[in-house]
Design an enzyme around this catalytic site. Structure first.
Site, short mmCIF file in Angstrom:
data_model
loop_
_atom_site.label_atom_id
_atom_site.label_comp_id
_atom_site.label_asym_id
_atom_site.label_seq_id
_atom_site.Cartn_x
_atom_site.Cartn_y
_atom_site.Cartn_z
N GLU A 44 60.53 32.41 13.31
CA GLU A 44 61.31 33.03 14.54
C GLU A 44 60.84 32.23 15.87
O GLU A 44 60.04 32.97 15.93
CB GLU A 44 62.08 34.14 14.59
CG GLU A 44 63.30 34.71 13.60
CD GLU A 44 64.02 35.38 13.63
OE1 GLU A 44 64.92 35.49 12.56
OE2 GLU A 44 63.88 36.65 13.73
N CYS A 100 57.38 33.04 22.58
CA CYS A 100 56.95 33.68 22.26
C CYS A 100 56.89 33.21 20.81
O CYS A 100 57.52 32.91 20.23
CB CYS A 100 58.11 35.57 21.98
SG CYS A 100 56.88 36.04 20.96
N CYS A 117 53.83 38.93 7.96
CA CYS A 117 52.94 39.26 8.24
C CYS A 117 51.61 40.37 7.06
O CYS A 117 53.22 41.71 6.62
CB CYS A 117 52.95 40.83 8.95
SG CYS A 117 50.44 40.75 10.27
N CYS A 174 51.47 46.77 9.64
CA CYS A 174 52.16 48.21 11.18
C CYS A 174 53.75 49.05 10.60
O CYS A 174 54.25 47.82 10.41
CB CYS A 174 51.92 47.19 12.38
SG CYS A 174 50.09 46.83 12.60
N CYS A 224 56.77 48.12 12.99
CA CYS A 224 57.17 47.00 13.00
C CYS A 224 57.73 46.67 12.36
O CYS A 224 57.28 46.43 10.94
CB CYS A 224 55.50 45.69 13.19
SG CYS A 224 55.81 43.53 13.48
N CYS A 246 60.99 42.31 20.66
CA CYS A 246 59.84 42.34 20.07
C CYS A 246 59.00 43.40 18.98
O CYS A 246 60.07 44.33 18.97
CB CYS A 246 58.16 43.40 21.21
SG CYS A 246 57.73 42.17 22.37
N1 SAH Z 1 50.38 40.52 14.57
C1 SAH Z 1 49.93 40.22 16.84
C2 SAH Z 1 51.56 39.69 17.56
C3 SAH Z 1 52.53 39.86 17.16
S1 SAH Z 1 53.41 41.26 17.28
C4 SAH Z 1 49.39 41.96 17.12
O1 SAH Z 1 50.55 42.69 16.21
O2 SAH Z 1 49.87 41.86 18.75
C5 SAH Z 1 53.39 41.30 19.20
C6 SAH Z 1 53.79 43.22 19.46
O3 SAH Z 1 55.02 43.36 19.30
C7 SAH Z 1 53.03 43.50 19.82
O4 SAH Z 1 52.62 44.64 20.27
C8 SAH Z 1 53.19 44.64 18.56
O5 SAH Z 1 52.72 45.78 18.54
C9 SAH Z 1 54.67 44.71 19.11
N2 SAH Z 1 56.01 45.24 18.04
C10 SAH Z 1 55.24 45.38 17.49
N3 SAH Z 1 56.84 45.93 16.44
C11 SAH Z 1 57.26 46.33 17.97
C12 SAH Z 1 58.71 47.51 18.07
N4 SAH Z 1 59.43 47.49 16.87
N5 SAH Z 1 58.95 47.46 18.94
C13 SAH Z 1 58.47 47.69 20.47
N6 SAH Z 1 57.07 46.75 20.03
C14 SAH Z 1 56.93 46.02 19.02
FE1 SF4 Z 2 51.40 42.07 12.20
FE2 SF4 Z 2 53.67 43.47 13.47
FE3 SF4 Z 2 51.35 44.76 12.86
FE4 SF4 Z 2 50.98 42.59 14.61
S1 SF4 Z 2 52.50 44.32 15.27
S2 SF4 Z 2 50.13 42.20 13.18
S3 SF4 Z 2 52.94 41.15 13.37
S4 SF4 Z 2 52.59 43.99 11.59
#
Ligand code: SAH
Ligand code: SF4
Length: 367
Positions: A92, A105, A112, A116, A119, A339
């Protein structure tokens, strides 16, 4: 045998490829401009290139963009596209218009691998890295679908590598794609308007500052290792102190004179006022801004966003500590484009989803 995809090449690489098929390098510039400035996806469209060369290119090469499978527009102007990158997987891409700027974006991986906990992409599991052409292809499609504003200007002024995936875990392809985004014979973005967001893959971050220094955002999300170890597992390998050292090294080469620390606000997990005070001390010697992100929920996440009041209290402590601190507006909520909500369709190779379905979240809540 599948043909070479010219969308995978940076301009110098395309020049080398042309040399290898006994063609002059300036022809590579023309073809590159056709693909990226004029949105050509076939050689027939390239009218200032000799028919013989077009026929030759057709034999050995192609311009393979991802397949556009859907386009959704949110009530606030956000647009989300789903692109099929092979038979099994979809990624996406999201466009976020905001006054005088338009931000795209972009995704870097199918899923991934970094897990995390907050996420949705991380929960999906991981399938594979995207190729440079699949990464640039997202910008190619967004430009094509959005067209230009009434003045003839492109609507995309900024790109953030913040879609699905960890860009520094797909280093070579992401750097190649970003070089094309920056090239004035292609998308001509400025280094300050191209931001890479990472959860902190330190060795790759150290390479990036020399190979392709762009604006940097770091997903900090915690003020100490005890919390960060749990919500961002890669912290066990690259803990906060080392990550901050790497940020300092990066700043020496960065096009911007600060790092943006992203901080997702998770109720009862990382949002206590003592955490804000801890952050104030932690970031003392580093030029940075904080961007607080209200947690965007997804089914069975096990987390809640901090309340508005708590976010404001947290922000105030950071501001009083001397840091510019913004709260990110949540956009595109009605189409799940915010995000951390991007999921595409990942044919998971890691059996992650089975694991998550049986996991308990009790531990996280007690931190
Ligand atoms: N992998 C990279 C970039 C993709 S995620 C990273 O982790 O930075 C982009 C941003 O969205 C990151 O700051 C991530 O921590 C945040 N993010 C992930 N899940 C989220 C959620 N459920 N609500 C708000 N931000 C989130
Ligand atoms: Fe991967 Fe989501 Fe963690 Fe970014 S926030 S490194 S996309 S698992």
């Amino acid at each position: 045998m599948s043909k070479i995809n010219l969308l995978d090449f940076t301009l110098p690489e395309l020049g080398e490829y042309f040399a290898s098929i006994n063609e002059q390098k300036f022809r590579a510039v023309q073809v590159y401009r056709w693909m990226h400035i004029y949105g050509a996806d076939n050689f027939e469209a390239m009218t200032d290139i000799a028919k013989t060369l077009r026929a030759k290119l057709n034999e050995v090469a192609e311009i393979r963009v991802p397949i556009l499978v859907s386009e959704n527009k949110a009530s606030d102007g956000v647009v989300k596209w789903a692109l099929e990158v092979d038979n099994h997987n979809k990624i996406e891409t999201v466009f976020i218009p905001d006054n005088d700027r338009g931000t795209l974006c972009v995704s870097s991986q199918v899923g991934c691998a970094l897990e995390c906990q907050f996420c949705s992409t991380g929960r999906q599991g991981f399938n594979r890295n995207l190729t440079p052409g699949e990464i640039v292809g997202q910008l190619w499609w967004a430009n094509k679908r959005l067209g230009r504003d009434p003045k003839g200007e492109k609507l995309i002024t900024n790109v953030v590598m913040m879609g699905m995936g960890e860009p520094l875990a797909n280093y070579t392809s992401v750097v190649a794609a970003m070089k094309t985004m920056l090239d004035d014979n292609a998308y001509n973005l400025s280094k300050k308007k191209l931001t890479l967001s990472t959860s902190g893959v330190i060795p790759a971050l150290d390479r990036l500052k020399d190979d392709c220094p762009v604006a940097l955002a770091v997903s900090l999300h915690a003020s100490n290792d005890a919390v960060r170890d749990v919500i961002i597992p890669i912290n066990k390998k690259y803990p906060i102190k080392e990550l901050l050292e790497a940020c300092r090294r990066y700043l020496a080469k960065s096009p911007k004179d600060y790092v943006t620390f992203e901080y997702v606000m998770l109720e009862g997990v990382n949002d206590k006022l003592e955490h804000a005070h801890e952050l104030v001390e932690l970031a003392r010697d580093i030029s940075c801004k904080f961007n607080l992100i209200p947690f965007n929920p997804f089914p069975n996440s096990g987390f809640n966003s901090s309340s508005r009041n708590q976010i404001v209290r947290f922000q105030k402590i950071l501001q009083e500590g001397g840091y510019i601190t913004t709260v990110r507006k949540t956009r595109g909520e009605d189409i799940d484009a915010a995000c951390g909500q991007l999921v595409g369709k990942v044919k998971d190779k890691t059996k992650r989803q089975e694991k998550w379905n049986t996991r308990s979240f009790g531990v996280i809540k007690q931190i």
